[in-house]
Design an enzyme around this catalytic site. Sequence first.
Site, mmCIF file in Angstrom:
data_model
loop_
_atom_site.group_PDB
_atom_site.id
_atom_site.type_symbol
_atom_site.label_atom_id
_atom_site.label_comp_id
_atom_site.label_asym_id
_atom_site.label_seq_id
_atom_site.Cartn_x
_atom_site.Cartn_y
_atom_site.Cartn_z
ATOM 1 C CB ALA A 122 -1.033 -0.104 1.313
ATOM 2 C CE1 TYR A 152 8.753 -2.316 1.606
ATOM 3 C CE2 TYR A 152 6.952 -1.069 1.791
ATOM 4 C CZ TYR A 152 7.661 -2.099 1.689
ATOM 5 O OH TYR A 152 6.784 -3.328 1.818
ATOM 6 C CG ASN A 181 -0.167 -1.718 7.972
ATOM 7 O OD1 ASN A 181 1.070 -1.631 8.147
ATOM 8 N ND2 ASN A 181 -0.868 -0.649 7.777
ATOM 9 N NE ARG A 289 -0.795 3.589 2.996
ATOM 10 C CZ ARG A 289 0.439 3.607 3.076
ATOM 11 N NH1 ARG A 289 0.903 2.410 4.032
ATOM 12 N NH2 ARG A 289 1.198 4.479 2.601
HETATM 13 P P1 NAD Z 1 9.824 -9.753 6.715
HETATM 14 O O1 NAD Z 1 11.057 -8.854 6.655
HETATM 15 O O2 NAD Z 1 9.484 -10.536 7.863
HETATM 16 O O3 NAD Z 1 10.338 -11.004 5.318
HETATM 17 C C1 NAD Z 1 11.176 -10.554 4.414
HETATM 18 C C2 NAD Z 1 12.073 -11.569 4.157
HETATM 19 O O4 NAD Z 1 13.115 -11.145 3.235
HETATM 20 C C3 NAD Z 1 13.139 -11.606 5.504
HETATM 21 O O5 NAD Z 1 13.190 -12.837 6.263
HETATM 22 C C4 NAD Z 1 14.454 -11.093 4.741
HETATM 23 O O6 NAD Z 1 15.633 -11.780 5.480
HETATM 24 C C5 NAD Z 1 14.456 -11.674 3.312
HETATM 25 N N1 NAD Z 1 15.260 -11.082 2.560
HETATM 26 C C6 NAD Z 1 15.813 -9.857 2.463
HETATM 27 N N2 NAD Z 1 16.625 -9.574 1.788
HETATM 28 C C7 NAD Z 1 16.868 -10.867 1.059
HETATM 29 C C8 NAD Z 1 17.756 -11.103 0.116
HETATM 30 N N3 NAD Z 1 18.617 -10.388 -0.489
HETATM 31 N N4 NAD Z 1 17.971 -12.476 -0.264
HETATM 32 C C9 NAD Z 1 16.874 -13.326 0.098
HETATM 33 N N5 NAD Z 1 16.128 -12.926 1.185
HETATM 34 C C10 NAD Z 1 15.815 -11.678 1.550
HETATM 35 O O7 NAD Z 1 8.537 -9.127 5.940
HETATM 36 P P2 NAD Z 1 7.038 -9.635 5.487
HETATM 37 O O8 NAD Z 1 6.287 -8.881 6.508
HETATM 38 O O9 NAD Z 1 7.013 -11.026 5.536
HETATM 39 O O10 NAD Z 1 7.040 -9.319 4.082
HETATM 40 C C11 NAD Z 1 6.981 -9.945 2.805
HETATM 41 C C12 NAD Z 1 6.844 -9.295 1.777
HETATM 42 O O11 NAD Z 1 5.409 -8.318 1.760
HETATM 43 C C13 NAD Z 1 7.726 -8.160 1.523
HETATM 44 O O12 NAD Z 1 8.092 -8.140 0.127
HETATM 45 C C14 NAD Z 1 6.999 -7.018 1.810
HETATM 46 O O13 NAD Z 1 7.688 -5.460 1.520
HETATM 47 C C15 NAD Z 1 5.757 -7.174 1.638
HETATM 48 N N6 NAD Z 1 4.870 -6.417 2.291
HETATM 49 C C16 NAD Z 1 4.615 -6.834 3.599
HETATM 50 C C17 NAD Z 1 3.591 -6.077 4.441
HETATM 51 C C18 NAD Z 1 3.416 -6.333 5.828
HETATM 52 O O14 NAD Z 1 2.479 -5.668 6.637
HETATM 53 N N7 NAD Z 1 3.892 -7.311 6.538
HETATM 54 C C19 NAD Z 1 2.909 -4.927 3.995
HETATM 55 C C20 NAD Z 1 3.275 -4.497 2.537
HETATM 56 C C21 NAD Z 1 3.803 -5.351 1.779
#
Ligand code: NAD
Length: 332
Positions: A122, A152, A181, A289
């Site tokens: 979002a 981001y 979120n 949001r």
């Molecule tokens: P998270 O940080 O728990 O998980 C992301 C994982 O990616 C981490 O474990 C990290 O070690 C891994 N990572 C980072 N760099 C890396 C690399 N170079 N190679 C391999 N692995 C790598 O985050 P999440 O909450 O599980 O989010 C997952 C996805 O969803 C992300 O792309 C995030 O941007 C997106 N997202 C999440 C939310 C939320 O509310 N959690 C909201 C919007 C978007």
Amino acid sequence: MIDKNDRILVTGAGGFIGGHLVASLIDQGYERVRAVDLKPFHEWYQVLPQAENLQRDLRELPACQESSQGVDFVYNLAADMGGMGFIETHKAECMISVLINTHMLMAARDCGVKRFLYTSSACVYAAEKQTDADVVALKESDAYPAMPEDGYGWEKLFSERMCRHFTEDFDLETRIVRYHNVYGPEGTYDGGREKAPAAICRKVIEAELSGRDEIEIWGDGEQTRSFMYIDDCLKGTELIMKSDVTEPLNLGSDQLVTINQLVDIAEAIGGVKLRRQYKLDAPKGVRGRNSDNTLIQEVLGWAPGISLEDGLEKTYHWIYDQMVADRSAKSA
Ligand code: NAD
């Protein structure tokens, strides 16, 4: 359309959503799940022995190529990210995730992947549409004209477009989900990358355990958000992967609350009432949001099913158990 025998790659599998996704796929009987993350295994929230688990840095093209060998479907979740406290202060690091998404798309194209799902956010939405706490919920079309969250959000929007052009130019099928979120157990709750629901739970638990009846809140607490429980997120993510919808889709809750109301719910779960100290200069993000779910409801029939009260209760108890275990380990 996904066979139980197909090979499925989940990147970011050591993280919050990725860990739950791998667990859910294994639970549903998918037999060839490959789980990849940068972190050492002891830092993964969930390591499923039934999956093929790899520690790789997906910023590197060879690691993406190796991880994508023989893969039919990719859930690309890997990203360097966190809550507001992280993304407002690590903009360059967030943007370096463009290497993950670029190299993963190239590897998927070259390895003949059937479909690639990209997890956007979002944070791609234009800032000017989020200036009021009493916000109009964001429709998918509100991402343009573009003015996303600095760092981001720009990276996410750029990578969305790259997915679209890989489809147009190279026939790689892509799906794009815009998460609003997401929260739940088995995720970050301290260390600086945590998001509001986990951070609030942790602070209320700290007060509950210490008997100090005070809580620090970032901003004036009147900023609004919606929060989606992980089980709703998993169902929606899989539906989008299996769907024919190639345009980005919102996946979020539309239960709008202020941060103060989020604190009310956490206090009720913990059975405490705390004095609120507002830190007005802390990172706050946009003023309001919410997710407009009209499109996803129309095309996929998806709507969130778990209330914030129920989801936060499960999250609170999980964080509570972690904090108590951590305290006893430290005092042993
Ligand atoms: P998270 O940080 O728990 O998980 C992301 C994982 O990616 C981490 O474990 C990290 O070690 C891994 N990572 C980072 N760099 C890396 C690399 N170079 N190679 C391999 N692995 C790598 O985050 P999440 O909450 O599980 O989010 C997952 C996805 O969803 C992300 O792309 C995030 O941007 C997106 N997202 C999440 C939310 C939320 O509310 N959690 C909201 C919007 C978007």
